[in-house]
Write a protein that holds these residues in place. Structure first.
Motif, short mmCIF file in Angstrom:
data_model
loop_
_atom_site.label_atom_id
_atom_site.label_comp_id
_atom_site.label_asym_id
_atom_site.label_seq_id
_atom_site.Cartn_x
_atom_site.Cartn_y
_atom_site.Cartn_z
N GLY A 146 19.05 67.01 48.95
CA GLY A 146 19.26 65.52 48.77
C GLY A 146 20.64 65.19 47.90
O GLY A 146 20.48 64.31 46.89
N GLY A 147 21.65 65.82 47.96
CA GLY A 147 22.90 65.57 47.26
C GLY A 147 23.00 66.18 45.72
O GLY A 147 23.57 65.42 44.90
N LEU A 148 22.63 67.46 45.85
CA LEU A 148 22.49 67.94 44.53
C LEU A 148 24.01 68.64 43.92
O LEU A 148 24.80 69.05 44.82
CB LEU A 148 21.74 69.36 44.42
N THR A 149 24.33 68.35 42.71
CA THR A 149 25.78 68.53 42.38
C THR A 149 25.35 70.01 41.62
O THR A 149 24.59 70.42 40.86
CB THR A 149 26.13 67.47 41.17
N VAL A 150 26.44 70.93 41.91
CA VAL A 150 26.49 72.08 41.19
C VAL A 150 26.70 71.95 40.07
O VAL A 150 27.56 71.53 39.48
CB VAL A 150 27.33 73.32 42.23
N THR A 151 25.80 72.67 39.21
CA THR A 151 25.93 72.75 37.77
C THR A 151 25.44 73.98 37.29
O THR A 151 24.61 74.64 37.92
CB THR A 151 25.26 71.46 36.81
N PRO A 152 25.87 74.62 36.07
CA PRO A 152 25.43 75.87 35.51
C PRO A 152 23.98 75.87 35.25
O PRO A 152 23.45 77.01 35.56
CB PRO A 152 26.33 75.99 34.27
N GLU A 153 23.56 74.79 34.71
CA GLU A 153 21.96 74.80 34.45
C GLU A 153 21.17 74.98 35.90
O GLU A 153 20.21 75.57 35.56
CB GLU A 153 21.67 73.37 33.75
N ARG A 154 21.68 74.25 36.83
CA ARG A 154 21.00 74.53 38.04
C ARG A 154 21.16 75.79 38.80
O ARG A 154 20.01 76.27 39.18
CB ARG A 154 21.18 73.24 39.27
N ALA A 155 22.21 76.56 38.49
CA ALA A 155 22.56 77.73 39.10
C ALA A 155 21.74 78.79 38.70
O ALA A 155 21.58 79.87 38.98
CB ALA A 155 23.93 77.93 38.90
N ALA A 156 21.13 78.49 37.21
CA ALA A 156 20.33 79.51 36.51
C ALA A 156 19.11 79.59 36.96
O ALA A 156 18.30 80.55 36.73
CB ALA A 156 20.40 79.05 35.10
N LEU A 157 18.65 78.46 37.90
CA LEU A 157 17.32 78.37 38.44
C LEU A 157 17.05 79.23 39.78
O LEU A 157 16.06 79.51 40.12
CB LEU A 157 16.72 77.11 38.69
N GLY A 158 18.19 79.26 40.59
CA GLY A 158 18.21 79.83 41.73
C GLY A 158 19.51 80.12 42.40
O GLY A 158 20.49 80.68 41.71
N THR A 159 19.97 80.09 43.82
CA THR A 159 21.01 80.36 44.38
C THR A 159 21.61 79.10 45.01
O THR A 159 21.07 78.57 46.01
CB THR A 159 21.07 81.56 45.34
N PHE A 160 22.87 78.83 44.78
CA PHE A 160 23.20 77.51 45.52
C PHE A 160 23.80 78.00 47.00
O PHE A 160 24.34 78.98 46.98
CB PHE A 160 24.57 76.78 44.90
N SER A 161 23.60 77.19 47.75
CA SER A 161 24.24 77.30 49.25
C SER A 161 25.56 77.35 49.35
O SER A 161 26.39 77.12 48.12
CB SER A 161 23.57 76.45 50.37
N LEU A 162 26.10 77.56 50.31
CA LEU A 162 27.45 76.95 50.80
C LEU A 162 27.92 75.66 50.10
O LEU A 162 26.89 74.97 50.56
CB LEU A 162 27.85 77.16 52.25
N THR A 163 28.99 75.53 49.89
CA THR A 163 29.37 73.87 49.58
C THR A 163 29.29 73.22 50.50
O THR A 163 30.10 73.33 51.59
CB THR A 163 30.76 73.83 48.66
N LEU A 164 28.55 72.02 50.59
CA LEU A 164 28.55 70.80 51.60
C LEU A 164 29.38 70.04 51.63
O LEU A 164 30.07 69.71 52.52
CB LEU A 164 26.95 70.33 51.78
N LEU A 165 29.90 69.67 50.36
CA LEU A 165 30.66 68.54 50.23
C LEU A 165 31.66 68.60 49.00
O LEU A 165 30.92 69.01 47.73
CB LEU A 165 30.13 67.21 50.26
N ASP A 166 32.96 68.78 48.93
CA ASP A 166 33.75 68.49 47.52
C ASP A 166 33.91 67.04 47.31
O ASP A 166 34.30 66.13 48.07
CB ASP A 166 35.00 69.05 47.76
N ASP A 167 33.32 66.62 46.25
CA ASP A 167 33.23 65.26 45.92
C ASP A 167 33.81 64.70 44.31
O ASP A 167 34.09 65.52 43.81
CB ASP A 167 31.83 64.49 46.24
N GLY A 168 33.57 63.46 43.90
CA GLY A 168 34.25 63.24 42.84
C GLY A 168 33.77 61.65 42.63
O GLY A 168 33.52 60.89 43.66
N LYS A 169 33.98 61.25 41.19
CA LYS A 169 33.66 59.71 40.94
C LYS A 169 34.95 59.07 41.40
O LYS A 169 36.01 59.37 41.09
CB LYS A 169 33.30 59.53 39.59
N ARG A 170 34.59 57.90 42.03
CA ARG A 170 35.75 56.85 42.53
C ARG A 170 35.21 55.40 42.23
O ARG A 170 34.25 55.22 42.36
CB ARG A 170 36.13 57.14 43.97
N PRO A 171 36.20 54.69 42.37
CA PRO A 171 35.87 53.05 42.01
C PRO A 171 35.66 52.49 43.39
O PRO A 171 36.29 52.64 44.39
CB PRO A 171 36.96 52.58 41.39
#
Length: 301
Positions: A146-171
């Motif tokens: 559901g749109g999870l951003t990869v963070t170290p805190e979340r990575a400590a809980l499990g394993t992240f999948s392949l990156t689905l989207l490279d994104d960032g904040k925009r106006p």
């Protein structure tokens, strides 16, 4: 082949029954000092019955293991439980809960396809951004989507999948103001009302980026777009995928002011630490990324 497979359970049962019935005679035990010594036959029968019962349990377990290993689909049937996906349901185009309670989004489409490929039903478990880490750690679901951003805190809980989207904040702004708010320097000026949505990540970034503009935190997702359209705010800074989606749906009224994000983040799924499940999910996602199915699903929602 089918006939042979169907005969296997019966053969296993016959083998077990025959083995127990032909249980070898036990060596006679000395009854010296034993209170049952005056009833050797009864004592021996009792001991034989206990050994038969123990043998039966062992052979029943052996039968179950043989059935799972030898009968086609036997082991697979143990994997038929639902594949559980956790999501907040408030982040289109990834995952959104409609007013009628149904779910839609690119992640929902992919989750259903993966579960179907694995021969398992898909089950969706609603959570919130604040409770998602605890729910995942407690085993309420197998995969967080559901749109999870990869963070170290979340990575400590499990394993992240392949990156689905490279994104960032925009106006995002009214199209007539598209050239006025292209950079952070353009935006961070006195008198400019900058809207951000709820969430700790964007609040932290806005605090780093904006020092002179008027920062407006809008916690009501339903009015984020409306406040731009009615002029209550000048700019909304949010995820680039959201900016592009709203711009497409606004029919020329709202526009992304730049294609260059102010920062860079990765979107992925968080999977429980099960190597087999991780491999299956990544295999499907890799195929969807190569074929363009993932990009098409994002565009469709």
């Amino acid at each position: 082949m089918a006939a042979g497979a169907n005969a296997l359970p019966a053969l296993i049962a016959l083998r077990i029954e025959g083995t127990i019935d032909r249980w070898p005679d036990r060596k006679k035990r000395s009854h010296g000092g034993n209170p049952n010594a005056r009833q050797p036959c009864a004592y021996a029968m009792e001991q034989e019955q206990q050994m038969r019962m123990g043998g039966t349990s062992r052979y029943m377990l052996t039968a179950a293991l043989l059935f799972a290993a030898l009968v086609p689909g036997g082991a697979a049937r143990a994997e038929k439980r639902a594949l559980r996906f956790g999501l907040t349901g408030d982040y289109p185009p990834f995952a959104e809960q409609r007013p009628d309670g149904s779910l839609q989004g690119a992640d929902i489409d992919m989750a259903r396809q993966i579960a179907r490929t694995m021969g398992r039903p898909a089950e969706f478990v609603l959570t919130s951004w604040s409770t998602l880490p605890g729910d995942f750690a407690a085993g309420r679901f197998d995969i967080a989507i559901g749109g999870l951003t990869v963070t170290p805190e979340r990575a400590a809980l499990g394993t992240f999948s392949l990156t689905l989207l490279d994104d960032g904040k925009r106006p995002l702004a009214l199209c007539r103001n598209q050239t006025r708010y292209k950079t952070l320097a353009d935006i961070d000026r006195p008198g400019v009302n900058v809207q951000i949505n709820r969430g700790p990540a964007i609040a932290q970034l806005a605090g780093q980026w904006l020092h002179r503009a008027n920062l407006v935190v809008n916690r009501d997702d339903e009015t984020l777009t409306a406040r731009l359209l009615d002029g209550s705010v000048d700019v909304w800074i949010t995820d680039g995928v959201v900016v592009d989606r709203i711009a497409r749906q606004s029919h020329g009224r709202l526009c992304a002011t730049t294609a260059t994000p102010f920062n860079h983040v990765a979107k992925a799924w968080l999977i429980r630490n099960d190597p087999r499940l991780i491999g299956q999910v990544n295999k499907h996602l890799a195929k969807a990324l190569r074929s363009g199915d993932w990009a098409a699903a994002v565009q469709a929602h």
